[in-house]
Design an enzyme around this catalytic site. Structure first.
Site, PDB file in Angstrom:
ATOM      1  N   GLU A   1     -10.918   0.915  -4.455  1.00 36.94           N
ATOM      2  CA  GLU A   1     -10.630   1.168  -3.271  1.00 36.94           C
ATOM      3  C   GLU A   1      -9.378   2.279  -3.155  1.00 36.94           C
ATOM      4  O   GLU A   1      -9.059   2.213  -4.462  1.00 36.94           O
ATOM      5  CB  GLU A   1     -10.069  -0.047  -1.966  1.00 36.94           C
ATOM      6  CG  GLU A   1      -8.605  -0.815  -2.422  1.00 36.94           C
ATOM      7  CD  GLU A   1      -9.028  -2.817  -2.006  1.00 36.94           C
ATOM      8  OE1 GLU A   1      -9.386  -2.327  -1.505  1.00 36.94           O
ATOM      9  OE2 GLU A   1      -8.491  -3.198  -2.944  1.00 36.94           O
TER      10      GLU A   1
ATOM     11  N   ASP B   1       0.820  -1.208  -0.564  1.00 37.07           N
ATOM     12  CA  ASP B   1       0.415   0.197   0.192  1.00 37.07           C
ATOM     13  C   ASP B   1       0.931   1.448  -0.194  1.00 37.07           C
ATOM     14  O   ASP B   1       0.853   1.867   0.864  1.00 37.07           O
ATOM     15  CB  ASP B   1      -1.461   0.083   1.345  1.00 37.07           C
ATOM     16  CG  ASP B   1      -1.844  -1.219   1.023  1.00 37.07           C
ATOM     17  OD1 ASP B   1      -2.249  -1.826   0.358  1.00 37.07           O
ATOM     18  OD2 ASP B   1      -2.040  -1.705   2.574  1.00 37.07           O
TER      19      ASP B   1
END
Length: 546
Positions: free
Chosen positions: A195, A14
């Site tokens: 997302e 991430d």
């Protein structure tokens, strides 16, 4: 000379990146590992060193009770108004769901926070709670100095799309809260699971970057743009701008969850997470890693990879003149009162309750706490596995009184996936060494090897990992010198220490660690002392016992 992706190896998912002058800073998720968030620093976009773990005190983060795979998700790092801004999610409940998020446990808890600091390694502020409506938050600083929070919206209602789109709401720094109306600005594409939003402004357009397709083999980077912040957003005409979802033989899989950075000479680079599957098993024991590659803005104003095909690149040309950092030492002797930077522990913001580097100077003392896999006080200190082949060893002094006390060397993913070489005590054998495995893909959840009696005094423990093969050994380490290694006859499956070895729908987003731990389920707190710890990456060995 080319360099190889990933540039941040081992569990570093991430990525969020920002440039301040000539310096680049990159934040990655840490999930249930404390302290929270890793921020790395680079001058060349290839060589990175750990610069900070900003969530490092009880007032900022307490993950006791957070399930495996929860905790700190998807940080977003930005810089504006003389401050670094770090946005992150603390996930308190994930639940179980089927593939695609269509059913299963729908009620989940995602709390989004903001901390700030004038310097990357300074004292970061106490957190400001922003919302709890979903995860993967990011902060967008517009040209007019107004700020906006974006995050994916979680919809728990039956029959709804759980990933309900990207919401945007203004943030007021003066009031330290969100203000105005929350609006869905992007509902996603048919890939679904929308997302990881990041918003950029360029040439009069608002460019929205998101991840879709889930963080597994179908992961992808998707873009849309609008002339207005609130939309409507038109989709990129080429579909995903970066993905390996239709490239089963690509060396970098799971490519997605990206962020963009621009160099001083206006070149654009994407950082993104990826996974490197084991050649024989297809499991990513190194977790989700961070890769980087240069992107190109076309004449039509859309961003593309340099080959325009959206392929993740294994080899890249160095973006800037290389400026490597000194290599980390193989051996850590625990002579300093602070834990070496590569090590972390699980969940608790009170490390003094589980270990000490001063009670026995020159040793890492672990206090026997809860069982391996506990969600509260687990005395486990470990570092990331960052190569497919490595050797690790430690020297330990531990004198257990009974079978409820154990300590040793552990290869750990989470509470349901580990291999543990432990010293304990057996009523018939006395002090002994034994391996315990937590197996996620076997009818027998816990498996034990036959205990082997060992002499009193210090003992050295060793593990050798070569791709999916794991071997343990031990030897006495008394004043008379060190004897030969005694190898356990079992060959253990290292591939279970991966996201892919799991029950369907369980949260598995981290990676393999190797380290030391100590348990005392009697509650007496029996300690173990570790003199040193070694971790060395190496080439493949057909027989590590020779």
């Amino acid at each position: 000379m080319s360099v190889r992706n990933p540039v941040l190896r081992g569990f570093n998912p991430d990525p969020s990146i920002v440039r301040v002058g000539e310096d680049y800073y990159l934040a990655t998720s840490t999930f249930e590992w404390f302290p929270g968030v890793q921020i790395h620093h680079s001058r060349d976009l290839v060589n990175w060193r750990l610069a900070a773990r900003p969530l490092n005190r009880p007032g900022q983060l307490d993950m006791r009770g957070d399930p495996d795979g929860c905790g700190v998700w998807a940080p977003c790092l930005s810089h504006a108004d003389g401050l670094f801004h770090l946005i992150y999610t603390d996930v308190k409940r994930y639940g179980r769901t089927t593939v695609g998020g269509a059913s299963g446990a729908s009620l989940r808890d995602f709390h989004n926070y903001l901390v700030t600091s004038p310097t990357i390694d300074g004292g970061w502020s106490d957190p400001v709670h922003l919302n709890s409506s979903g995860f993967d938050p990011s902060l967008f600083h517009d040209d007019d100095r107004r700020k906006y929070l974006l995050n994916m919206l979680w919809d728990h209602r039956p029959g709804r799309n759980r990933f309900a789109g990207i919401v945007c709401q203004e943030y007021s720094p003066a009031e330290r809260r969100l203000v105005g109306e929350r609006r869905v600005i992007f509902e996603g594409t048919p890939l679904g699971l929308t997302e990881a939003p990041h918003l950029y402004r360029r040439d009069g357009w608002y460019h929205l970057l998101v991840a879709e397709g889930g963080t597994g083999w179908g992961h992808a980077v998707v873009m849309a743009r609008s002339r207005q912040l609130w939309g409507p957003y038109e989709l990129h005409p080429d579909g995903p701008v970066l993905t390996a979802r239709d490239r089963p033989h690509a060396p970098l899989q799971r490519a997605g969850h990206a962020d963009l950075v621009e160099t001083p000479d206006c070149r654009t680079f994407a950082v993104y997470l990826c996974g490197r599957p084991l050649p024989n098993r297809g499991r990513c024991v190194l977790g989700r890693e961070t890769a980087i590659q240069e992107m190109t803005w076309g004449d039509d104003g859309w961003l593309r990879t340099q080959d325009s095909r959206g392929d993740p690149e294994l080899e890249i040309e160095p973006p800037l003149p290389l400026q490597p950092w000194p290599a980390s030492p193989v051996r850590r002797d625990f002579d300093d009162p602070h834990l070496p930077e590569e090590f972390q522990w699980l969940r608790t913001p009170h490390p003094e309750e589980i270990f000490s580097l001063t009670e026995r100077p020159g040793s890492l003392r672990l206090y026997g706490r809860e069982s391996l896999g506990s969600l509260f006080r687990q005395a486990l200190v470990a570092r990331r596995q960052q190569a497919f082949c490595y050797s690790a060893a430690t020297r330990m002094m531990f004198d257990p009184e009974h079978f409820q006390q154990a300590a040793g060397l552990v290869c750990y993913y989470n509470g349901s996936k580990s291999h543990y070489l432990m010293v304990t005590r057996d009523e018939a054998l006395g002090r002994c060494v034994q391996a315990m495995s937590a197996l996620p893909d076997s009818p027998q959840a816990d498996a034990f090897t036959r205990p082997v009696a060992i002499p009193d005094g210090p003992v050295e423990l060793r593990v050798e990992v070569d791709y999916e093969r794991l071997r343990f050994a031990w030897r006495a380490a008394g004043e008379g010198g060190e004897g030969a290694w005694t190898w356990l006859p079992e060959v253990f499956d290292a591939s279970i220490l991966s996201d892919e070895a799991t029950q369907p729908g369980a949260p598995n987003f981290t990676g393999a660690f190797v380290g030391v731990c100590c348990q005392d389920t009697s509650g007496a707190g029996r300690p173990a002392d570790f003199d040193w710890f070694e971790y060395a990456e190496r080439d493949y060995r057909a027989d590590p016992t020779t």
